[in-house]
Enzyme design. Structure first.
Site, PDB file in Angstrom:
ATOM      1  N   CYS A  96       0.848  -1.194   0.000  1.00  0.00           N
ATOM      2  CA  CYS A  96       0.000   0.000   0.000  1.00  0.00           C
ATOM      3  C   CYS A  96       0.885   1.245   0.000  1.00  0.00           C
ATOM      4  O   CYS A  96       2.006   1.216   0.489  1.00  0.00           O
ATOM      5  CB  CYS A  96      -0.899   0.038   1.242  1.00  0.00           C
ATOM      6  SG  CYS A  96      -2.106  -1.301   1.340  1.00  0.00           S
TER       7      CYS A  96
ATOM      8  N   CYS B   3      -3.227  -8.194   6.945  1.00  0.00           N
ATOM      9  CA  CYS B   3      -3.357  -7.434   5.710  1.00  0.00           C
ATOM     10  C   CYS B   3      -4.775  -6.884   5.652  1.00  0.00           C
ATOM     11  O   CYS B   3      -5.717  -7.627   5.338  1.00  0.00           O
ATOM     12  CB  CYS B   3      -3.080  -8.305   4.497  1.00  0.00           C
ATOM     13  SG  CYS B   3      -3.176  -7.390   2.932  1.00  0.00           S
TER      14      CYS B   3
ATOM     15  N   PHE C 122     -11.831  -8.947 -24.973  1.00  0.00           N
ATOM     16  CA  PHE C 122     -10.990  -9.222 -23.802  1.00  0.00           C
ATOM     17  C   PHE C 122     -11.895  -9.753 -22.679  1.00  0.00           C
ATOM     18  O   PHE C 122     -11.890  -9.254 -21.561  1.00  0.00           O
ATOM     19  CB  PHE C 122     -10.243  -7.972 -23.340  1.00  0.00           C
ATOM     20  CG  PHE C 122      -9.444  -7.289 -24.428  1.00  0.00           C
ATOM     21  CD1 PHE C 122      -8.166  -7.720 -24.733  1.00  0.00           C
ATOM     22  CD2 PHE C 122      -9.973  -6.222 -25.135  1.00  0.00           C
ATOM     23  CE1 PHE C 122      -7.418  -7.088 -25.735  1.00  0.00           C
ATOM     24  CE2 PHE C 122      -9.257  -5.592 -26.133  1.00  0.00           C
ATOM     25  CZ  PHE C 122      -7.976  -6.025 -26.444  1.00  0.00           C
TER      26      PHE C 122
ATOM     27  N   ASP D 134     -12.629  -4.683 -22.134  1.00  0.00           N
ATOM     28  CA  ASP D 134     -11.943  -4.585 -20.837  1.00  0.00           C
ATOM     29  C   ASP D 134     -10.541  -5.149 -21.005  1.00  0.00           C
ATOM     30  O   ASP D 134     -10.244  -6.276 -20.599  1.00  0.00           O
ATOM     31  CB  ASP D 134     -12.726  -5.366 -19.774  1.00  0.00           C
ATOM     32  CG  ASP D 134     -12.062  -5.306 -18.402  1.00  0.00           C
ATOM     33  OD1 ASP D 134     -11.194  -4.437 -18.196  1.00  0.00           O
ATOM     34  OD2 ASP D 134     -12.414  -6.134 -17.541  1.00  0.00           O
TER      35      ASP D 134
ATOM     36  N   CYS E  45      -8.369  -0.508 -16.300  1.00  0.00           N
ATOM     37  CA  CYS E  45      -7.627  -0.436 -15.037  1.00  0.00           C
ATOM     38  C   CYS E  45      -6.460   0.537 -15.139  1.00  0.00           C
ATOM     39  O   CYS E  45      -5.641   0.624 -14.228  1.00  0.00           O
ATOM     40  CB  CYS E  45      -7.120  -1.826 -14.640  1.00  0.00           C
ATOM     41  SG  CYS E  45      -5.970  -2.554 -15.828  1.00  0.00           S
TER      42      CYS E  45
END
Length: 414
Positions: free
Chosen positions: A76, A150, A278, A346, A372
């Site tokens: 992170c 986590c 995709f 995508d 993304c």
């Protein structure tokens, strides 16, 4: 390396604080706008030594493994930022990426993520003389920080960290670093290891005995080859059960997947013939088949097979046809696209530039883009806009909590 005092002006695209140095910007991880810091500067990179005026937006990180310490993991980068500015940062990544290509559509509010939602996590692992290190690499290094918690991962994964370690230890042959992709499924955990040498018979027996004793692992594979499968791992794509192949792409969180799917279905409207490019194992195709005839195109043969099996074995779906095709090498041509009312795509982070050039020449009225990577999304949308498409909606979606990664779903019409 020198010690200097700087003031952070803004956050960069990777979530690092940026200060204006004499010779250009200086990037300082874990720093926030408005803070004055003493840093150890090495070129354009700074390491925080001390902070004289912490930002009011600074909060206590929820995870013991986060931060600038030498034993902190790099999974992170933004746990120290309060929710409101964090959400604004994520949304702005999409706004700025589009603006870089001269696109200024209205960008909706961020669909937010919450702790404990990640059903897919990729761990780094390495066997030492004492233990199996399992965790994430410290930022910009190959050093594995072995974790005991986590907050982004699902409780079902966190509760089974020792079980994952046990399997990893059985898989490891030497001290090489390898990866274990963990997917939480309806049937148990699916562990896909990559970067290991092929297992010999003794190792296979050891892995099998380990998994049988644990009773919480559905499947273990190495480099795509199944070692043991007690149950077929199953994921739910809008009521359709799919068994994805080992290590196959799945959306990292179910809430983000559902939010994206809801937008995709809403955006295609009354389209009767939809092509899903995709398509993966059917994240959107199988949901779309509830309302439209779907042609799903995907380059990975095993994913195509999983999609096809699920479609054929689920009642209540309209026809779903599948095609294995590398859309980077052989994009769908204008002559093929003319049969469809709507296109959904995508792609991976690289985007779909070659396919966009064909789509731009088509007569398809509705295009739904899922991405993304805001930068490649902006490039791809620019191609479509230049060909006469209009951007009607853009929705940013936070799937990778406390990271600089953000998803987006866009609707275009011609």
């Amino acid at each position: 390396m020198s010690t200097v005092t700087v003031t952070i002006n803004r956050l960069g695209a990777q979530g690092h604080g940026i200060a204006n140095g004499e010779n250009g910007p200086v990037y300082v991880p874990y720093a926030l706008p408005g803070e004055t810091l003493a840093i150890a500067r090495n070129g354009d990179h700074g390491t925080v030594m001390s902070t004289s005026n912490p930002s009011p937006d600074r909060v206590t990180p929820p995870c013991r493994h986060f931060g600038p310490d030498s034993d902190a993991c790099g999974g992170c980068s933004l746990q120290h930022l309060a929710d409101v500015p964090y959400h604004a940062f994520k949304r702005n990544l999409v706004v700025e990426a589009l603006k870089s290509k001269g696109l200024t559509p209205e960008v909706g509010e961020l669909v937010i993520a919450h702790a404990g939602e990640r059903r897919r996590v990729v761990f780094s692992a390495r066997k030492t003389e004492k233990e199996l290190l399992l965790g994430f690499n410290r930022a910009e290094t190959n050093h594995i920080v072995s974790i005991v918690e986590c907050p982004i991962a699902s409780p079902g994964i966190v509760a089974r960290l020792e079980a994952i370690r046990a399997v990893g230890k059985a898989l490891a042959t030497g001290s090489e670093t390898f990866r274990i992709a963990v997917l939480e499924t309806l049937a148990g955990l699916d562990l896909a290891a990559e970067g290991l040498k092929p297992l010999d018979d003794k190792q296979r027996r050891t892995v099998t005995e380990t998994v049988l004793a644990l009773k919480s692992i559905a499947r273990v594979s190495v480099n795509g080859e199944i070692v043991i499968e007690l149950q077929k791992p199953l994921v739910d794509f809008g009521g359709v059960k799919v068994s994805p192949p080992p290590g196959a792409f799945t959306q990292a969180t179910k809430p983000a997947e559902d939010a994206m799917a809801e937008l995709v279905l809403s955006h295609i409207g009354k389209a009767k013939r939809v092509i899903d490019l995709f398509a993966g194992s059917g994240t959107f195709s199988l949901r779309l088949a509830r309302i439209a005839k779907v042609h799903a195109v995907e380059g990975d043969e095993k994913s195509v097979r999983a999609l096809d099996v699920a479609g054929r074995n689920t009642q209540g779906l309209k026809p779903v046809s599948v095609e294995k095709r590398d859309l980077y090498r052989r994009p769908m041509m204008v002559s093929e696209l003319k049969n469809y009312d709507a296109v959904v795509f995508d792609p991976p982070r690289a985007g779909a530039e070659v396919q966009m050039k064909e789509l731009a020449r088509s007569t398809v009225k509705t295009v739904v883009a899922v991405s993304c990577n805001p930068l490649t999304l902006a490039r791809d949308l620019r191609i479509l806009v230049d060909a006469g498409y209009q951007i009607k909606a853009v929705t940013p979606i936070d799937q990778f909590l406390w990271s600089p990664h953000v998803e987006a779903v866009a609707l275009l019409q011609k």
